[in-house]
Design an enzyme around this catalytic site. Sequence first.
Site, PDB file in Angstrom:
ATOM      1  CB  SER A   1      -7.240  -2.838  17.357  1.00 41.07           C
ATOM      2  OG  SER A   1      -5.839  -2.921  17.518  1.00 41.07           O
TER       3      SER A   1
ATOM      4  CG  ASP B   1      -0.523  -0.073   2.537  1.00 40.95           C
ATOM      5  OD1 ASP B   1       0.690  -0.342   2.726  1.00 40.95           O
ATOM      6  OD2 ASP B   1      -1.319   0.134   3.478  1.00 40.95           O
TER       7      ASP B   1
ATOM      8  N   GLY C   1      -3.046  -7.543  14.809  1.00 44.27           N
ATOM      9  CA  GLY C   1      -2.894  -7.473  13.356  1.00 44.27           C
ATOM     10  C   GLY C   1      -4.215  -7.347  12.622  1.00 44.27           C
TER      11      GLY C   1
ATOM     12  CG  ASP D   1      -4.323  -1.309   8.208  1.00 44.79           C
ATOM     13  OD1 ASP D   1      -4.298  -2.102   7.250  1.00 44.79           O
ATOM     14  OD2 ASP D   1      -3.414  -1.225   9.049  1.00 44.79           O
TER      15      ASP D   1
HETATM   16  C1  GLA Z   1       0.023  -2.465   8.453  1.00 46.40           C
HETATM   17  C2  GLA Z   1      -0.115  -1.046   7.898  1.00 46.40           C
HETATM   18  C3  GLA Z   1      -0.734  -1.069   6.502  1.00 46.40           C
HETATM   19  C4  GLA Z   1      -0.009  -2.049   5.583  1.00 46.40           C
HETATM   20  C5  GLA Z   1       0.181  -3.404   6.270  1.00 46.40           C
HETATM   21  C6  GLA Z   1       1.019  -4.338   5.444  1.00 46.40           C
HETATM   22  O1  GLA Z   1      -1.242  -3.025   8.655  1.00 46.40           O
HETATM   23  O2  GLA Z   1      -0.906  -0.262   8.750  1.00 46.40           O
HETATM   24  O3  GLA Z   1      -0.739   0.227   5.958  1.00 46.40           O
HETATM   25  O4  GLA Z   1       1.225  -1.514   5.160  1.00 46.40           O
HETATM   26  O5  GLA Z   1       0.764  -3.282   7.541  1.00 46.40           O
HETATM   27  O6  GLA Z   1       0.352  -4.673   4.281  1.00 46.40           O
END
Ligand code: GLA
Length: 352
Positions: free
Chosen positions: A117, A19, A114, A158
């Site tokens: 939250s 991302d 993960g 996220d």
């Molecule tokens: C975390 C970050 C996201 C993304 C993921 C890995 O969740 O907040 O922006 O980079 O790691 O895909």
Amino acid sequence: MPQVARAPGRVNLIGDHTDYTGGLVMPMAIDRATTIEFEPSNDVRLTSGDFAGTVQFALPTSGSLASSNGFAPATVTPTWGRYVAGVAAAMIERGFSPRGFAGQVLTTVPIGGGLSSSAALEVAAALAFGIEADSATIAAVCRRAEHLATSVPCGIMDQLTSVAGVRDHALVIDCHSLDVTAVAMPESASVWVVPVSSRTLDGSEYPARVAQCAAAEAEVGPLRLADLAMVERIGDPVIRARARHVVSENQRVRDFATALSAGDLREAGRIMYEGHRSLRDDFATSTPSMDDAVEQLGKIRGVHGVRMTGGGFGGCVVVLADDDADVSAPLAGRLAGMRVRAADGASVSPRV
Ligand code: GLA
């Protein structure tokens, strides 16, 4: 009138560590959410159902963030309040006027597991502050809040998933254009999240990975436009491996979306295993216990694919399985899965 702001967590099916280079991701918002029950107030006063203490701060005046005698989200206590203060600061930076509120935070998103939250808390806070904007803008404000609150230079996946989730659908997000395409989850499929270890990305090698991708881009240009032949010309072997993950992962998102749309769970699962190996070998964000979980869970009847999900360095793995598969029984005394269903994005409504 009392109101409730509600924002879901997310699980990423494929497309990790893409991302922040404007690449492709394919997450879904899940049926676990953070809520803030609140009433209007002059300042911010917030308690939590999970942590002791009250977060309390006066809102800096709009447009005067820099001079507002050191309003610094990263110093707010208790520490979970930093995300809330970060949202207020990020809204002001963007020209919004956050409205104060008093209330309580409750969550069914496992904290530090993960499943985003922190993004769920940021998005719920933005709604409680009265933000009114399109999904991409709300997500950008909340991403900036995370940067102000922590040392994690996260991408936008996220927060945008928490805002834009669609029930029974996964989302293909182009993190450059911020276009979101909903892809129906096949009825024959189930998605499970299996917690492996609790962790925070604060203090992890996440920022180092972001910097390594930037180093690759300095050599070959935007990774979202690069191909594997270009990547192989990168001189430093570590930077080359990081870039190889990103470029191959973008292609995996396209292929996974095609497989899922066709209801081909077997092919979708194969792509997930390939994605896990890429994160393990080229991107170095997996851990031995996550690798072990992928192997163990893959043996369960009806499971098609397993991979680490999210930022890594711990956290959880995601499992794609047949609808009637059971991944809930603890494996090796620990790996007990929780079934998640794709849910709608954040909303605010009167409290009933
Ligand atoms: C975390 C970050 C996201 C993304 C993921 C890995 O969740 O907040 O922006 O980079 O790691 O895909």
